[in-house]
Design a protein around this motif. Structure first.
Motif, PDB file in Angstrom:
ATOM      1  N   GLN A  13       0.832  -1.196   0.000  1.00  0.00           N
ATOM      2  CA  GLN A  13       0.000   0.000   0.000  1.00  0.00           C
ATOM      3  C   GLN A  13       0.870   1.250   0.000  1.00  0.00           C
ATOM      4  O   GLN A  13       2.022   1.229   0.475  1.00  0.00           O
ATOM      5  N   ALA A  14       0.311   2.316  -0.492  1.00  0.00           N
ATOM      6  CA  ALA A  14       1.014   3.595  -0.470  1.00  0.00           C
ATOM      7  C   ALA A  14       1.427   3.934   0.962  1.00  0.00           C
ATOM      8  O   ALA A  14       0.659   3.729   1.907  1.00  0.00           O
ATOM      9  N   GLY A  15       2.656   4.417   1.085  1.00  0.00           N
ATOM     10  CA  GLY A  15       3.219   4.711   2.398  1.00  0.00           C
ATOM     11  C   GLY A  15       4.011   3.565   2.999  1.00  0.00           C
ATOM     12  O   GLY A  15       4.705   3.757   4.009  1.00  0.00           O
ATOM     13  N   GLY A  16       3.899   2.404   2.401  1.00  0.00           N
ATOM     14  CA  GLY A  16       4.601   1.236   2.907  1.00  0.00           C
ATOM     15  C   GLY A  16       6.041   1.152   2.444  1.00  0.00           C
ATOM     16  O   GLY A  16       6.555   2.068   1.775  1.00  0.00           O
ATOM     17  N   PRO A  88       2.146   5.344  -5.442  1.00  0.00           N
ATOM     18  CA  PRO A  88       1.670   4.598  -6.627  1.00  0.00           C
ATOM     19  C   PRO A  88       2.555   4.807  -7.849  1.00  0.00           C
ATOM     20  O   PRO A  88       2.720   3.874  -8.654  1.00  0.00           O
ATOM     21  N   GLU A  89       3.134   5.981  -7.980  1.00  0.00           N
ATOM     22  CA  GLU A  89       4.002   6.236  -9.136  1.00  0.00           C
ATOM     23  C   GLU A  89       5.336   5.501  -9.076  1.00  0.00           C
ATOM     24  O   GLU A  89       6.104   5.537 -10.038  1.00  0.00           O
ATOM     25  N   ASP A  90       5.607   4.816  -7.972  1.00  0.00           N
ATOM     26  CA  ASP A  90       6.796   3.962  -7.889  1.00  0.00           C
ATOM     27  C   ASP A  90       6.542   2.582  -8.507  1.00  0.00           C
ATOM     28  O   ASP A  90       7.473   1.773  -8.627  1.00  0.00           O
ATOM     29  N   THR A 121       4.474  -3.166  -7.029  1.00  0.00           N
ATOM     30  CA  THR A 121       3.176  -2.546  -7.255  1.00  0.00           C
ATOM     31  C   THR A 121       2.743  -1.845  -5.974  1.00  0.00           C
ATOM     32  O   THR A 121       2.690  -2.471  -4.911  1.00  0.00           O
ATOM     33  N   VAL A 122       2.458  -0.554  -6.092  1.00  0.00           N
ATOM     34  CA  VAL A 122       2.038   0.243  -4.954  1.00  0.00           C
ATOM     35  C   VAL A 122       0.592   0.660  -5.181  1.00  0.00           C
ATOM     36  O   VAL A 122       0.282   1.367  -6.144  1.00  0.00           O
ATOM     37  N   SER A 123      -0.277   0.234  -4.294  1.00  0.00           N
ATOM     38  CA  SER A 123      -1.695   0.561  -4.419  1.00  0.00           C
ATOM     39  C   SER A 123      -2.027   1.827  -3.645  1.00  0.00           C
ATOM     40  O   SER A 123      -1.438   2.111  -2.603  1.00  0.00           O
ATOM     41  N   SER A 124      -2.998   2.557  -4.152  1.00  0.00           N
ATOM     42  CA  SER A 124      -3.374   3.825  -3.498  1.00  0.00           C
ATOM     43  C   SER A 124      -4.474   3.614  -2.468  1.00  0.00           C
ATOM     44  O   SER A 124      -5.044   2.544  -2.357  1.00  0.00           O
TER      45      SER A 124
END
Length: 124
Positions: A13-16, A88-90, A121-124
């Motif tokens: 997740q985003a921030g992780g 997410p853009e990562d 994959t980074v989810s928002s």
């Protein structure tokens, strides 16, 4: 000849955070500069970070400065990419690469060997 195998990718997740590893074969690993690149769908491969042969110098693309850390353990023939505060853009396939000159390298054409990549994959 150097063979590179990345691991540590996944869904977060985003921030992780995630830590990527790149294990290298060959006794000359400690003489190579190492780099991380990434390629998002529909985009060109881009530089992320590089580290010189002894780990004394590093450099990052602006978008990851302060969030990502590249490091290496020459005794283990491994280079790492610690990724914090992921966005997410990562999201991309991340590749490690080896450059025989031993100094910081920023362009893909400077690198001699490449791994197969690991998906982040980074989810928002």
């Amino acid at each position: 000849q150097v063979q590179l195998v990345e691991s540590g990718g996944g869904l977060v997740q985003a921030g992780g955070s995630l830590r990527l590893s790149c294990a290298a074969s060959g006794r000359t690993f400690s003489s190579y500069a190492m780099g991380w690149f990434r390629q998002a769908p529909g985009k060109e491969r881009e530089f992320v970070a590089t580290i010189n042969w002894n780990g004394g110098q590093t450099y990052y693309t602006n978008s990851v400065k302060g969030r990502f850390t590249i490091s290496r353990d020459n005794a283990k023939n491994t280079v790492y990419l610690q990724m914090n505060s992921l966005k997410p853009e990562d999201t991309a396939v991340y590749y490690c690469a080896a450059e025989s000159g031993g100094q910081l390298a920023f362009a893909s054409y400077e690198y001699d060997y490449w791994g197969q990549g690991t998906q982040v994959t980074v989810s928002s």
